[in-house]
Write an enzyme that holds these catalytic residues in place. Structure first.
Site, PDB file in Angstrom:
ATOM      1  N   ASN A 103      17.407  17.660 -57.000  1.00  0.00           N
ATOM      2  CA  ASN A 103      16.630  18.802 -56.535  1.00  0.00           C
ATOM      3  C   ASN A 103      15.471  18.275 -55.693  1.00  0.00           C
ATOM      4  OD1 ASN A 103      14.440  18.111 -58.287  1.00  0.00           O
ATOM      5  ND2 ASN A 103      15.398  19.252 -59.967  1.00  0.00           N
ATOM      6  N   LEU A 104      14.713  19.173 -55.091  1.00  0.00           N
ATOM      7  CA  LEU A 104      13.677  18.744 -54.152  1.00  0.00           C
ATOM      8  C   LEU A 104      12.629  17.875 -54.830  1.00  0.00           C
ATOM      9  CD1 LEU A 104      12.528  18.872 -51.290  1.00  0.00           C
ATOM     10  CD2 LEU A 104      11.315  20.966 -51.958  1.00  0.00           C
ATOM     11  N   SER A 105      12.236  18.235 -56.053  1.00  0.00           N
ATOM     12  CA  SER A 105      11.237  17.451 -56.766  1.00  0.00           C
ATOM     13  C   SER A 105      11.739  16.038 -57.033  1.00  0.00           C
ATOM     14  CB  SER A 105      10.871  18.150 -58.081  1.00  0.00           C
ATOM     15  OG  SER A 105      10.000  17.355 -58.859  1.00  0.00           O
ATOM     16  N   GLU A 106      12.981  15.918 -57.489  1.00  0.00           N
ATOM     17  CA  GLU A 106      13.567  14.597 -57.759  1.00  0.00           C
ATOM     18  C   GLU A 106      13.682  13.781 -56.476  1.00  0.00           C
ATOM     19  OE1 GLU A 106      16.365  16.141 -61.488  1.00  0.00           O
ATOM     20  OE2 GLU A 106      17.115  16.136 -59.420  1.00  0.00           O
TER      21      GLU A 106
ATOM     22  N   ASP B 236      23.549  21.990 -62.991  1.00  0.00           N
ATOM     23  CA  ASP B 236      24.861  21.714 -63.577  1.00  0.00           C
ATOM     24  C   ASP B 236      25.944  22.530 -62.876  1.00  0.00           C
ATOM     25  OD1 ASP B 236      23.561  20.101 -65.408  1.00  0.00           O
ATOM     26  OD2 ASP B 236      23.578  21.595 -67.007  1.00  0.00           O
TER      27      ASP B 236
END
Length: 477
Positions: free
Chosen positions: A194-197, A263
């Protein structure tokens, strides 16, 4: 990009990763505790759902793809609950059970569809999934995609061993990454942060141009086949070497809960790629699937009928004029919702009040009405020179605008037997003064247990009479 439903039943996928149990305590809240300023929840229902890598496998199976799962659990009641749920969903699950260590459980306290509290029961496992190396090796020989579902809980420690084993067999590897070191996924076919990761690894991105630039560098450094960054309400971005970036807008109509959305994305991608879909098409399907799952409460899977319906909405085929392939998909979805399918046919050259009344009566015989009309060539053969008055496209457009009609399709033959054999409606309706055995297609429908009904026509309502009246008027003038 035109989307279609893959053949998921021919798409075996193996998931290896961090297995956990999502447990929900549902109850009512009507007062504040006298002991502290917190709500009192009277628990009325306890619900267990597979989470983490188990949810990925569950999502794959829900789409109709053969799913296998390898993970690490404790030797306890939570592991038993997981195993039973997965077995019931058709997932082949192999757990390395560790004594004296609990299965990871995420307990959520819910009231009035709101999450009040989450409690995590977990200890990182010292034993990883490769304790089942022989089983994993055997499973790799029968699959088309490997998914690494990494939550950083210890089940995945030897990523490169798994990636190398899959690549040696020509099997694509998809990874849902976690942590501050993405080098452990080097050589994967696709990773889906995701964007944060993603920004944890590459730094903040001020705009899409910077995201694309940093993503391209990450792909180069890690020798990745592709990178998909999921961006919440901003959709997702697919990056591939030597291809322009592909930005997809979010498809959610309503967002109730984002639990498990990642998921759903990787499971839909995996199943679609295993079914032979090209990556852009698989990403389009995953984007639709994510839009569905965030509209559900808690960790949830989407079913094949739900995805079909989303595809139909995307292609504008929930109602209206359809191709045969679109119609068969729409029928499958309707039947999954226990809807009764009604079929009628005719030329419908000049639509009049008698037609409208008849179609409303036909619709009342079930839940969904298909109107099949003769194409222009077959109308001409049946009605003679000068017919049809209106082209097949115009006739279908008018019929599709009626509230009683769900789906309209044309056929080239004089009679609809071939179409009936494929559509297999629950009810075949015909208007006129016929006995049931005189209705064309009655034998086909009756053979599989369907029903045939004959409805009376509205008096003094006839296309032929209308055409003759127009011709007489033209001559008189």
């Amino acid at each position: 990009m035109k989307l279609s439903m893959p053949r998921f039943d021919q798409a075996p996928v193996l998931v290896v990763g961090d297995v956990m149990l999502d447990r929900y305590w549902h109850g009512g809240t009507s007062r504040i505790s006298p002991e502290a300023p917190v709500p009192v929840v009277k628990v009325e229902q306890i619900e267990d759902r597979p989470g983490g890598a188990a949810n990925v496998a569950l999502n794959i199976a829900a789409l109709g793809a053969p799913a296998s799962l390898v993970g690490v659990t404790g030797d306890d009641e939570a592991a038993d609950s997981l195993a039973n749920s997965l077995q019931g969903a058709g997932v082949r699950a192999l757990f390395q059970r560790i004594k004296h260590q609990p299965t990871i459980v995420k307990l959520r306290v819910m009231s009035r569809h709101q999450q009040l509290l989450r409690i995590d029961f977990e200890e990182p496992f010292a034993t990883d999934a490769l304790a089942l190396a022989a089983e994993v090796d055997a499973l790799l020989d029968g699959i088309k995609v490997l998914v690494l579902s990494d939550y950083g809980k210890g089940a995945l420690r030897n990523h490169q061993v798994l990636i190398a084993a899959a690549r040696a067999r020509g099997i694509p590897v998809l990874a849902d990454p976690k942590g501050k070191d993405f080098s452990i996924y080097r050589g994967a076919s696709l990773i889906t942060p995701n964007l944060s990761e993603f920004e944890t690894i590459v730094g903040g991105c001020a705009d899409e141009h910077e995201l694309v630039s940093k993503g391209a560098q990450l792909m180069h450094d890690l020798e990745l086949g592709a990178l998909l960054v999921t961006r919440g309400e901003h959709g997702m971005t697919l990056l591939r070497p030597d291809h322009p970036a592909m930005h997809l807008p979010a498809r959610a109509r309503e967002v109730f809960d984002v639990t498990g959305a990642g998921d759903t994305v990787i499971s839909t991608l995996a199943a679609a790629i295993a079914a032979g879909e090209e990556l852009p098409h698989a990403v389009g399907l995953a984007n639709l699937a994510a839009g569905i799952v965030v509209g559900k409460l808690g960790t949830a899977a989407i079913s094949a009928p739900e995805l079909r319906r989303a595809i139909q909405r995307e292609e504008g085929s929930e109602r209206g004029v359809l191709s045969l392939d679109q119609l068969l998909l729409a029928i499958d979805d309707a039947r999954a919702h226990n809807e009764k399918i009604v079929f009628t046919n005719g030329c419908f050259d000049i639509l009049h009040a008698g037609h409208v009344t008849y179609l409303e009566q036909a619709r009342a015989q079930g839940d969904r009405l298909i109107v099949a009309i003769n194409d222009d060539a077959s109308v001409s053969r049946l009605k003679g020179p000068g017919r049809p008055i209106n082209s097949v496209d115009r006739r279908m457009a008018v019929l599709a605008g009626l509230g009683a009609v769900d789906w309209v399709i044309s056929f080239p033959e004089g009679t609809p037997e071939n179409l009936l054999s494929q559509v297999r409606p629950d009810v075949l309706v015909k208007g006129g003064d016929y006995s049931i055995d005189q209705v064309v297609g009655a034998d086909i429908v009756g053979a599989y247990g369907g029903t045939v009904k004959v409805l009376g026509l509205v008096e003094n309502s006839s296309t032929t009479a209308i055409v003759e009246k127009i011709r007489k008027t033209d001559k008189a003038e």
